[in-house]
Design a protein around this motif. Structure first.
Motif, PDB file in Angstrom:
ATOM      1  N   ASN A   3       0.818  -1.201   0.000  1.00  0.00           N
ATOM      2  CA  ASN A   3       0.000   0.000   0.000  1.00  0.00           C
ATOM      3  C   ASN A   3       0.860   1.263   0.000  1.00  0.00           C
ATOM      4  OD1 ASN A   3      -2.637   1.361   0.242  1.00  0.00           O
ATOM      5  ND2 ASN A   3      -1.884   1.961   2.267  1.00  0.00           N
TER       6      ASN A   3
ATOM      7  N   ARG B 193       2.390   1.765  -3.383  1.00  0.00           N
ATOM      8  CA  ARG B 193       1.398   2.257  -4.353  1.00  0.00           C
ATOM      9  C   ARG B 193       1.181   3.758  -4.185  1.00  0.00           C
ATOM     10  NH1 ARG B 193      -3.689   3.232  -3.650  1.00  0.00           N
ATOM     11  NH2 ARG B 193      -3.703   2.185  -1.609  1.00  0.00           N
TER      12      ARG B 193
ATOM     13  N   SER C 116      -4.627   7.386  -1.143  1.00  0.00           N
ATOM     14  CA  SER C 116      -4.167   7.223   0.239  1.00  0.00           C
ATOM     15  C   SER C 116      -5.304   7.212   1.252  1.00  0.00           C
ATOM     16  CB  SER C 116      -3.188   8.349   0.607  1.00  0.00           C
ATOM     17  OG  SER C 116      -3.829   9.615   0.577  1.00  0.00           O
TER      18      SER C 116
END
Length: 340
Positions: free
Chosen positions: A239, A242, A308
């Motif tokens: 995550n 990314r 996010s």
């Protein structure tokens, strides 16, 4: 740099704060005195006046370096913020925590290391979950009345504790917390659940620490530079990678460094925010200083927010759901009225 008011006060501080946790070479990392002086020179030459340190940083060396750098002629230009709470004396059971005894002892030691008669902003560093908040606020107010501290602030503490403290201070006529220091970045948005709404309500300035997530948002981990980071760190998970890739993509579109994008994002979130930029190399600070010239447009902000975004949990997500339902009903009633 431009200057901003710190919270509900008249104190004018630069739009970036210099973090000095790395001033000193203890534990085989950090900036030596000469490099630290160069960093502070560059910060001051750019108009920076807001410097953040703590009694525990490099076992007191950070405060000592700052004290040696700032002469009496410069003292009124700089806004020095330091902290108390964490252990700096292993022979004294009261040399840590939020208690009044440690507060007074720690402040006296910080004043000596900083070679100054007063601290501009004193933060409670981290909540100990032991000391009553009224003991903390009364002690800070006494220091302010004595002229040893100008303003009170708080760091790494639950929102309900800060809210109780500021409400009590307002009732008793004590000095209130004007700034809140928390970890906040594109990789750490959980303060949006309670802490940041609380800070907005009380007019507190948020001073995010690790706004670059320890350098992760500069893209260095994408390039394979793992440095001192632990393999299990959440700054290395899928995550985080990314999110960082989106930061890098926007930076490439704008022709700036990824760090500029990540820092500016923290400053365009609709509340008073002054990110703390740490540096152990002059080049790091010089790059960070350029971020103040950047403005992210709505499209950039949308992309960063979407990549996010975090669940707010209850009641934050519940409020959002209810807002959608209320707006839907409002639209229905508007159509009914027009039809009639």
């Amino acid at each position: 740099m431009k200057y901003k008011l710190l919270g509900r006060s008249g104190l004018k501080v630069s739009e970036l704060c210099l973090g000095t946790m790395g001033f000193g070479t203890e534990a085989n990392w950090g900036a030596d005195k000469r490099t630290s002086f160069e960093i502070m020179d560059a910060f001051a030459n750019a108009g920076g006046n807001f410097i953040d340190t703590a009694n525990i940083y490099k076992l007191g060396t950070s405060e000592k370096i700052i004290g040696e750098y700032i002469s009496n002629d410069d003292r009124d230009f700089f806004v020095l913020a330091t902290k108390y709470t964490l252990l700096d004396n292993r022979t004294n059971p009261n040399a840590s925590g939020n208690n009044r005894k440690n507060m007074m002892r720690s402040v006296e030691e910080s004043l000596k290391r900083l070679q100054t008669d007063f601290i501009d902003v004193l933060y409670l560093h981290i909540w100990d979950d032991i000391t009553p908040i009224d003991e903390v606020l009364r002690g800070l107010d006494d220091l302010i009345r004595q002229g040893k501290v100008n303003y009170a602030a708080i760091s790494d503490t639950p929102a309900w504790v800060v809210a109780k403290g500021n409400t009590l201070a307002e009732l008793m006529g004590w000095s209130q917390f004007i700034a809140l220091q928390v970890e906040y970045s594109l990789l750490q948005r959980t303060p949006e659940r309670e802490l940041i709404p609380m800070a907005k309500h009380f007019g507190m300035t948020v001073t995010p620490w690790a706004p670059l997530a320890g350098g992760a948002l500069t893209g260095k981990y994408l390039r394979g530079d793992k440095g001192r980071i632990k393999p299990e760190s959440n700054r290395l998970n899928d995550n985080s990678m990314r999110i960082t890739k989106e930061v890098v993509a926007i930076a490439d579109e704008l022709g700036v460094s990824p760090g500029h994008v990540a820092l500016q994002w923290t400053r365009q979130q609709g509340f008073s925010s002054i990110p703390i930029v740490g540096a152990t190399k002059l080049s790091q600070l010089e790059d960070n200083l350029q971020s103040v010239d950047l403005v992210l447009n709505e499209e950039h902000l949308r992309r960063l927010d979407e990549t996010s975004v975090i669940p707010l949990g209850f009641p934050g997500d519940f409020f959002k759901e209810e807002a959608v339902r209320i707006n839907s009903f409002g639209g229905f009633y508007d159509r009914v009225e027009k039809r009639n």
